[in-house]
Structure formats: structure tokens, C-alpha cells
Design an enzyme around this catalytic site. Sequence first.
Site, short mmCIF file in Angstrom:
data_model
loop_
_atom_site.label_atom_id
_atom_site.label_comp_id
_atom_site.label_asym_id
_atom_site.label_seq_id
_atom_site.Cartn_x
_atom_site.Cartn_y
_atom_site.Cartn_z
N GLY A 152 0.97 -1.36 0.07
CA GLY A 152 0.08 -0.10 -0.04
C GLY A 152 0.81 1.18 -0.12
O GLY A 152 2.00 1.28 -0.56
N ARG A 153 0.34 2.29 0.81
CA ARG A 153 1.08 3.51 0.78
C ARG A 153 2.69 3.41 1.21
O ARG A 153 3.52 3.90 0.45
CB ARG A 153 0.55 4.61 1.51
CG ARG A 153 -0.82 4.97 1.01
CD ARG A 153 -1.60 5.81 2.17
NE ARG A 153 -2.00 4.70 3.35
CZ ARG A 153 -3.37 4.45 3.51
NH1 ARG A 153 -4.06 4.82 2.79
NH2 ARG A 153 -3.57 3.59 4.50
N ILE A 154 2.85 2.72 2.36
CA ILE A 154 4.14 2.55 2.95
C ILE A 154 5.06 1.48 2.00
O ILE A 154 6.20 1.74 1.95
CB ILE A 154 4.14 2.27 4.33
CG1 ILE A 154 3.13 3.29 5.30
CG2 ILE A 154 5.29 1.94 5.03
CD1 ILE A 154 3.09 2.95 6.60
N ARG A 174 -3.79 -9.37 -0.68
CA ARG A 174 -4.81 -10.17 -1.01
C ARG A 174 -5.18 -10.33 -2.41
O ARG A 174 -5.66 -11.29 -3.07
CB ARG A 174 -6.19 -9.62 -0.16
CG ARG A 174 -6.04 -9.99 1.25
CD ARG A 174 -7.15 -9.41 2.10
NE ARG A 174 -7.07 -7.63 1.91
CZ ARG A 174 -7.78 -6.89 2.52
NH1 ARG A 174 -8.69 -7.23 3.36
NH2 ARG A 174 -7.39 -5.55 2.34
N SER A 175 -4.91 -9.04 -3.03
CA SER A 175 -5.10 -9.25 -4.64
C SER A 175 -3.85 -8.37 -5.42
O SER A 175 -3.33 -7.60 -4.47
CB SER A 175 -6.51 -8.66 -4.94
OG SER A 175 -6.66 -7.60 -4.63
N ARG A 234 2.39 -4.84 12.23
CA ARG A 234 2.24 -4.84 13.74
C ARG A 234 2.71 -6.23 14.13
O ARG A 234 2.71 -7.15 13.46
CB ARG A 234 0.67 -5.08 13.78
CG ARG A 234 -0.06 -3.60 13.46
CD ARG A 234 -0.12 -2.75 14.87
NE ARG A 234 -1.01 -1.57 14.56
CZ ARG A 234 -0.26 -0.45 14.29
NH1 ARG A 234 0.99 -0.07 14.15
NH2 ARG A 234 -1.28 0.58 14.34
N ASP A 258 10.46 -3.88 14.57
CA ASP A 258 9.88 -2.48 15.09
C ASP A 258 8.67 -2.68 16.00
O ASP A 258 8.47 -1.79 16.73
CB ASP A 258 9.60 -1.52 14.04
CG ASP A 258 9.45 0.02 14.59
OD1 ASP A 258 10.29 0.28 15.52
OD2 ASP A 258 8.50 0.58 14.25
N GLU A 263 4.07 -5.78 23.11
CA GLU A 263 4.86 -4.43 23.17
C GLU A 263 4.16 -3.54 24.39
O GLU A 263 2.94 -3.62 24.19
CB GLU A 263 5.10 -3.89 21.82
CG GLU A 263 3.83 -3.45 21.45
CD GLU A 263 4.33 -2.65 19.85
OE1 GLU A 263 4.85 -3.18 18.98
OE2 GLU A 263 3.78 -1.41 19.54
N HIS A 281 8.99 0.21 18.47
CA HIS A 281 7.89 0.87 17.49
C HIS A 281 8.07 2.49 17.33
O HIS A 281 7.34 3.20 17.77
CB HIS A 281 6.51 0.73 18.28
CG HIS A 281 5.42 0.80 17.65
ND1 HIS A 281 4.16 -0.05 17.56
CD2 HIS A 281 5.18 1.36 16.18
CE1 HIS A 281 3.50 0.21 16.86
NE2 HIS A 281 3.92 1.15 16.06
P1 NAP Z 1 -2.32 0.65 3.10
O1 NAP Z 1 -1.99 1.50 2.09
O2 NAP Z 1 -3.81 0.25 3.53
O3 NAP Z 1 -1.64 -0.84 2.63
C1 NAP Z 1 -1.91 -2.22 3.46
C2 NAP Z 1 -1.21 -3.31 2.42
O4 NAP Z 1 -1.47 -4.32 3.09
C3 NAP Z 1 -2.09 -3.29 1.07
O5 NAP Z 1 -1.32 -3.78 0.19
C4 NAP Z 1 -2.99 -4.46 1.37
O6 NAP Z 1 -3.44 -5.06 0.01
C5 NAP Z 1 -2.29 -5.36 2.21
N1 NAP Z 1 -3.01 -6.07 2.98
C6 NAP Z 1 -4.20 -5.86 3.65
N2 NAP Z 1 -4.79 -6.94 4.20
C7 NAP Z 1 -4.28 -7.90 3.79
C8 NAP Z 1 -4.09 -9.36 4.13
N3 NAP Z 1 -5.11 -9.77 4.82
N4 NAP Z 1 -3.23 -10.02 3.65
C9 NAP Z 1 -2.25 -9.66 2.75
N5 NAP Z 1 -2.17 -8.35 2.66
C10 NAP Z 1 -2.82 -7.36 2.85
O7 NAP Z 1 -1.61 0.81 4.58
P2 NAP Z 1 -0.25 1.74 4.97
O8 NAP Z 1 -0.47 3.21 5.14
O9 NAP Z 1 0.83 1.18 3.79
O10 NAP Z 1 0.19 1.21 6.18
C11 NAP Z 1 0.46 -0.19 6.71
C12 NAP Z 1 0.40 -0.59 7.91
O11 NAP Z 1 1.53 -0.12 8.54
C13 NAP Z 1 -0.69 0.18 9.02
O12 NAP Z 1 -1.90 -0.59 8.86
C14 NAP Z 1 0.07 -0.07 10.26
O13 NAP Z 1 -0.15 -1.17 10.98
C15 NAP Z 1 1.54 -0.15 9.93
N6 NAP Z 1 2.55 1.06 10.34
C16 NAP Z 1 3.20 0.72 11.45
C17 NAP Z 1 3.98 1.99 11.66
C18 NAP Z 1 5.18 1.79 12.72
O14 NAP Z 1 5.76 2.46 13.62
N7 NAP Z 1 6.13 0.65 12.60
C19 NAP Z 1 4.05 3.16 11.50
C20 NAP Z 1 2.59 3.31 10.47
C21 NAP Z 1 2.04 2.35 9.99
P3 NAP Z 1 -4.73 -5.66 -0.34
O15 NAP Z 1 -5.81 -4.61 0.27
O16 NAP Z 1 -4.89 -5.90 -1.70
O17 NAP Z 1 -4.64 -6.83 0.57
#
Ligand code: NAP
Length: 319
Positions: A152-154, A174-175, A234, A258, A263, A281
Site C-alpha cells: 500500500g502507501r508505505i 490479498r489481490s 504490527r 520495530d 509490546e 515501535h
Molecule cells: P495501506 O495503504 O492500507 O496498505 C496495506 C497493504 O496491506 C495493502 O497492500 C493491502 O493490500 C495489504 N493487505 C491488507 N490486508 C491484507 C491481508 N489480509 N493479507 C495480505 N495483505 C494485506 O496501509 P499503509 O498506510 O501502507 O500502512 C500499513 C500498516 O503499517 C498500517 O496499517 C500499520 O499497521 C503499519 N504501520 C506501522 C508503523 C510503525 O510505527 N511501525 C507506522 C505506520 C504504519 P490488499 O488490500 O490488496 O490486501
Amino acid sequence: MTDIHALAVAKLSPMFVSQLATAFTLHDRLHETDPAAFAALAPRIRALAASGDSKVSAELMATLPALEVISVMGVGYDGIAVQAAKARGIVVTHTPGVLNDDVADLALGLMLCAARQLPAADRHAREGSWLQAPMPLARKMSGARLGLVGIGRIGQAIASRAAAFGMSIAYTARSARPGLPFPFFDSPRALAAEVDFLVVITPGGADTRHLIDAEVLRALGKGRGEGILVNVARGSVVDEAALIDALERGVIAGAGLDVFEDEPRIPVRLSALPHVVLTPHIGSATGQTRQAMADLAFANLREHFAGRPLPTPVPECRG
Ligand code: NAP
């Protein structure tokens, strides 16, 4: 707006709190610190302010009949009972986008630290071990194969940085995303078998719980103790017991983590391992990004109470 009562459900960033205090009558974790005062106030609470790791259960929402909006300062909102909120017409907002750079930077940092053993090398130099022996050889990162679990975004911000290291990139989700120029694998196991670095960047929650299990780690190791796992998603996404076992038995080469299942507690068996790099984290933990997250989390509340469109509702609450 100061006649509007808002409740902070967790210890919030001072950058968020200072803005909230100018616009609302803000109550700090009253539900935990003073249940009697909370019970008296609960009918007037119209907004909740939360952090990315906050828990807001359906039970808590049920005690707040006037609740309209929950603003999460963070992109992950797996601790919020979104379906219960939605059923009540309560909107949930989060802060996507503004933290992409920081989390992607940290992912690359953990990859480099785990591959080149930078924390161990620092200790080697600092503690004088260099006088006895050179550092053992490390693993090259440039030109290696990266697998992204989530793009996704990150995930895409990680991919663009990895491209500058000459890495090949593949992903699972997922897709497939047809617009992306990278090969798609239909499972983490299939992806892990083809890469040197596996970076996890999906949301948390029930759908992704233990997506990375012993079988995925075995595929990453390829029977030769290869492969580095990095988790910036997570803690729940990785089966931590299986990871510790894989690291102790040399199934994979190393890890950069991280986030953790329980945690801020980290298992002693994990922190005792030399080929693991741990951070507490800190994915979005820079002054610049936390300010941008606080501004966006506040803007969601401000716009809600001004009757204007919300900048960033969570996907389930859009439209
Ligand atoms: P995003 O844009 O919504 O991207 C999420 C990605 O995960 C998409 O590619 C999605 O693709 C995939 N995904 C979702 N459910 C899935 C599943 N069941 N199986 C396989 N792939 C799956 O989110 P983002 O902004 O990149 O952020 C992602 C996550 O990073 C956040 O939700 C948060 O938990 C984590 N995060 C951590 C930190 C930190 O401090 N370490 C900071 C910010 C965020 P599909 O929908 O096609 O499955």
C-alpha cells in the site's frame, strides 16, 4: 467549540493534546483514572482522541451515547472496533500518507542494520574487540531480492527506496495491483521462497494475524539459514514464537523488528539473540512526522464539528 467534550483514551502526543486543548474541553483518560467522574461525564462526550495503538472497544462506545467521532493519530486502527462504530453512525478517522517516508526509511534502516550487522559492528568497534579480530563478514544488501508483504502507501515507499539499492522487488497482498510493475505472489510462503529480504507492511488485526508463520520462515530460509525478516507492520502479523524458534535454530539469517506481539514487552529469548535488530515501535517517531500526524488528527475533529467533509476517514467510514 470549547463546549464540546472530548476524551483522550490513551497517552497522546503533546503535539495532539495542545491542539485539542485549544478547541475542546479535553478529559484525559478519565475512563481509566476516575471511573466515577467518567460515569458522570460520559453522556456529554462527543469525540474520542486516540493513538495508533489505542483500544476502543464496543463496550466503551456503548457507555458514550453522544459519541460522534473517533480520531486516531496513526494510520493503523486495528484497536478500534470499527464495525461497532459504524453500526452506531460514529465515524473513525486516521492519519494515512504523512508517515510513509518515516516508516519506509526505518524499514530500509532495519534491513541494512540486520544485513550489515551495524549494531554488532558498533559494539565491536566501541568495546575494543577489533583489537582481537575483525568483524565476521556480513550479507550484501544492494542487488538482493526484496519481497513485500503488503504494498500500500508505505509498501510502495519502501519499494522506491529499495530500487535505489538496485534490489529486485516482488510482493504479496490479498489481490494483485495491476498498476504496479512488480511480480505478484499469491501467498507470503510463495513470495518468501523467492526473496532474500521479506518486509512485512500490512495492517494488523484478525485478518493478518500470524500471516508470517513457521512455514513462511522455512521458505525464507530455503533450508540454508538464509533470509532476513523485517516487520514494521504490527507485532500480531508475525507468529513471534515461531520467529524466535526459527532464529534460535538458524532457519533464517536474521531479523529487524520495530513491532512486537506484547509490546512494550519483548521476550528475553528474542532480545538475547545476536543476529536480531530491535527498535521500540519508532516507525513514525520523528518530530516532523508526529507534528504532521497531530495536525491531521486534529483537522479531522475540527472539520467534523464544523460540518465539513472529513480529510481522512478510515476506508470503512468513507462515502
Ligand atoms: P495501506 O495503504 O492500507 O496498505 C496495506 C497493504 O496491506 C495493502 O497492500 C493491502 O493490500 C495489504 N493487505 C491488507 N490486508 C491484507 C491481508 N489480509 N493479507 C495480505 N495483505 C494485506 O496501509 P499503509 O498506510 O501502507 O500502512 C500499513 C500498516 O503499517 C498500517 O496499517 C500499520 O499497521 C503499519 N504501520 C506501522 C508503523 C510503525 O510505527 N511501525 C507506522 C505506520 C504504519 P490488499 O488490500 O490488496 O490486501
